[in-house]
Write a protein that holds these residues in place. Sequence first.
Motif, PDB file in Angstrom:
ATOM      1  N   MET A  24       0.822  -1.212   0.000  1.00  0.00           N
ATOM      2  CA  MET A  24       0.000   0.000   0.000  1.00  0.00           C
ATOM      3  C   MET A  24       0.853   1.257   0.000  1.00  0.00           C
ATOM      4  O   MET A  24       0.610   2.184  -0.736  1.00  0.00           O
ATOM      5  CB  MET A  24      -0.943  -0.003   1.200  1.00  0.00           C
ATOM      6  CG  MET A  24      -1.917   1.150   1.231  1.00  0.00           C
ATOM      7  SD  MET A  24      -3.073   1.057   2.608  1.00  0.00           S
ATOM      8  CE  MET A  24      -4.009  -0.405   2.116  1.00  0.00           C
ATOM      9  N   ALA A  25       1.884   1.294   0.841  1.00  0.00           N
ATOM     10  CA  ALA A  25       2.746   2.477   0.904  1.00  0.00           C
ATOM     11  C   ALA A  25       4.109   2.071   1.444  1.00  0.00           C
ATOM     12  O   ALA A  25       4.250   1.054   2.111  1.00  0.00           O
ATOM     13  CB  ALA A  25       2.123   3.551   1.798  1.00  0.00           C
ATOM     14  N   SER A  26       5.121   2.884   1.153  1.00  0.00           N
ATOM     15  CA  SER A  26       6.446   2.663   1.732  1.00  0.00           C
ATOM     16  C   SER A  26       6.575   3.583   2.938  1.00  0.00           C
ATOM     17  O   SER A  26       6.399   4.796   2.839  1.00  0.00           O
ATOM     18  CB  SER A  26       7.541   2.960   0.703  1.00  0.00           C
ATOM     19  OG  SER A  26       7.492   4.309   0.285  1.00  0.00           O
ATOM     20  N   LEU A  27       6.863   2.987   4.091  1.00  0.00           N
ATOM     21  CA  LEU A  27       6.912   3.727   5.351  1.00  0.00           C
ATOM     22  C   LEU A  27       8.301   3.635   5.975  1.00  0.00           C
ATOM     23  O   LEU A  27       8.982   2.629   5.838  1.00  0.00           O
ATOM     24  CB  LEU A  27       5.890   3.167   6.346  1.00  0.00           C
ATOM     25  CG  LEU A  27       4.450   2.983   5.863  1.00  0.00           C
ATOM     26  CD1 LEU A  27       3.587   2.403   6.979  1.00  0.00           C
ATOM     27  CD2 LEU A  27       3.875   4.291   5.356  1.00  0.00           C
ATOM     28  N   LEU A  28       8.668   4.685   6.687  1.00  0.00           N
ATOM     29  CA  LEU A  28       9.883   4.690   7.490  1.00  0.00           C
ATOM     30  C   LEU A  28       9.479   4.934   8.932  1.00  0.00           C
ATOM     31  O   LEU A  28       8.873   5.969   9.248  1.00  0.00           O
ATOM     32  CB  LEU A  28      10.849   5.779   7.020  1.00  0.00           C
ATOM     33  CG  LEU A  28      12.077   6.020   7.913  1.00  0.00           C
ATOM     34  CD1 LEU A  28      12.929   4.764   8.041  1.00  0.00           C
ATOM     35  CD2 LEU A  28      12.905   7.189   7.385  1.00  0.00           C
ATOM     36  N   LEU A  29       9.791   3.990   9.816  1.00  0.00           N
ATOM     37  CA  LEU A  29       9.496   4.102  11.239  1.00  0.00           C
ATOM     38  C   LEU A  29      10.779   4.458  11.978  1.00  0.00           C
ATOM     39  O   LEU A  29      11.763   3.713  11.919  1.00  0.00           O
ATOM     40  CB  LEU A  29       8.934   2.777  11.754  1.00  0.00           C
ATOM     41  CG  LEU A  29       8.717   2.657  13.263  1.00  0.00           C
ATOM     42  CD1 LEU A  29       7.640   3.627  13.733  1.00  0.00           C
ATOM     43  CD2 LEU A  29       8.361   1.232  13.638  1.00  0.00           C
ATOM     44  N   LEU A  48       2.561  -3.335  10.552  1.00  0.00           N
ATOM     45  CA  LEU A  48       2.375  -2.521   9.350  1.00  0.00           C
ATOM     46  C   LEU A  48       2.679  -3.318   8.088  1.00  0.00           C
ATOM     47  O   LEU A  48       2.038  -3.128   7.048  1.00  0.00           O
ATOM     48  CB  LEU A  48       3.244  -1.266   9.421  1.00  0.00           C
ATOM     49  CG  LEU A  48       2.806  -0.232  10.463  1.00  0.00           C
ATOM     50  CD1 LEU A  48       3.877   0.835  10.645  1.00  0.00           C
ATOM     51  CD2 LEU A  48       1.478   0.405  10.062  1.00  0.00           C
ATOM     52  N   ARG A  49       3.647  -4.224   8.157  1.00  0.00           N
ATOM     53  CA  ARG A  49       3.908  -5.098   7.017  1.00  0.00           C
ATOM     54  C   ARG A  49       2.721  -6.025   6.770  1.00  0.00           C
ATOM     55  O   ARG A  49       2.355  -6.303   5.622  1.00  0.00           O
ATOM     56  CB  ARG A  49       5.179  -5.902   7.237  1.00  0.00           C
ATOM     57  CG  ARG A  49       6.453  -5.092   7.045  1.00  0.00           C
ATOM     58  CD  ARG A  49       7.701  -5.881   7.376  1.00  0.00           C
ATOM     59  NE  ARG A  49       8.906  -5.093   7.105  1.00  0.00           N
ATOM     60  CZ  ARG A  49      10.116  -5.426   7.519  1.00  0.00           C
ATOM     61  NH1 ARG A  49      10.301  -6.535   8.233  1.00  0.00           N
ATOM     62  NH2 ARG A  49      11.157  -4.660   7.236  1.00  0.00           N
ATOM     63  N   ASP A  50       2.102  -6.489   7.856  1.00  0.00           N
ATOM     64  CA  ASP A  50       0.925  -7.340   7.709  1.00  0.00           C
ATOM     65  C   ASP A  50      -0.225  -6.590   7.053  1.00  0.00           C
ATOM     66  O   ASP A  50      -1.101  -7.209   6.432  1.00  0.00           O
ATOM     67  CB  ASP A  50       0.477  -7.872   9.078  1.00  0.00           C
ATOM     68  CG  ASP A  50       1.411  -8.942   9.626  1.00  0.00           C
ATOM     69  OD1 ASP A  50       2.225  -9.476   8.841  1.00  0.00           O
ATOM     70  OD2 ASP A  50       1.339  -9.234  10.832  1.00  0.00           O
ATOM     71  N   LEU A  61      -2.775   3.138  14.203  1.00  0.00           N
ATOM     72  CA  LEU A  61      -1.691   3.747  13.434  1.00  0.00           C
ATOM     73  C   LEU A  61      -1.923   3.567  11.941  1.00  0.00           C
ATOM     74  O   LEU A  61      -1.745   4.513  11.166  1.00  0.00           O
ATOM     75  CB  LEU A  61      -0.351   3.142  13.839  1.00  0.00           C
ATOM     76  CG  LEU A  61       0.869   3.640  13.057  1.00  0.00           C
ATOM     77  CD1 LEU A  61       1.009   5.154  13.155  1.00  0.00           C
ATOM     78  CD2 LEU A  61       2.140   2.952  13.547  1.00  0.00           C
ATOM     79  N   ASP A  62      -2.315   2.380  11.529  1.00  0.00           N
ATOM     80  CA  ASP A  62      -2.574   2.131  10.111  1.00  0.00           C
ATOM     81  C   ASP A  62      -3.669   3.048   9.590  1.00  0.00           C
ATOM     82  O   ASP A  62      -3.580   3.577   8.481  1.00  0.00           O
ATOM     83  CB  ASP A  62      -2.953   0.665   9.897  1.00  0.00           C
ATOM     84  CG  ASP A  62      -3.279   0.359   8.452  1.00  0.00           C
ATOM     85  OD1 ASP A  62      -2.431   0.626   7.570  1.00  0.00           O
ATOM     86  OD2 ASP A  62      -4.390  -0.142   8.184  1.00  0.00           O
TER      87      ASP A  62
END
Length: 226
Positions: free
Chosen positions: A1-6, A21-23, A108-109
């Motif tokens: 869905m999107a590329s995220l940086l935590l 979030l990967r799930d 969060l999602d």
Amino acid sequence: MASLLLIEDDVTIRTALVRALRDKGHAVASASGALDGLRMALDDRPDLVVLDLGLPDLDGAELLRMLRAVSSVPVIVATARDGDAESVRVLDAGADDYLVKPFTAAQLDARVRAVLRRTGSVSGDPTVTVGGLRVDPRGREAVLDGRTLDLTPREFDLLLYLASRAGHVVTKRELLIEVWQLPYGGTDKTVDVHLSWLRRKLGETAQEPRYLHTMRGVGVKLVSPA
């Protein structure tokens, strides 16, 4: 869905959020410190950054100001710091949303999806394509030359991480941190074994590589076959 940086220094929280979030279908990278997070935000250009304020090397609010000076990437601040004054300060500094711990991964999602809709920053198609290899984080499916690969969850995460950084050498230490979420433990042998299994499923060997090339003493690089 999107590329995220935590960007989160607590290893327990970071591990749980990355997995959750990967799930949800996102491609997620993580950093435990402000300066590493800033470098990754500029190099990898994620769709969105989730930022903790209590970082060991630099306050998250200062990192936010540094990031805003060079990037318009959406930022959700996720922190234990509560109070109207703090949230106003951070939002004025350029955050797109503010979430107070504790919160669930679902919350969060939902915030991630809402901010991406509002900012229009989400990539239309999260699929990563390298040569005849297609890796879909949303469907958690990898296809090679029209054939769906039978991968374990760990093999898929490893392949997705390497494919999303195609052409770049990735160290085994980085893989242990980002794929295995083991910043303080784990061995190169763990990575070597999974790379061997992954090579077999890609139809190649370390001696005759097509996609996965070992850079001796440095790491591994995924490239499109010549």
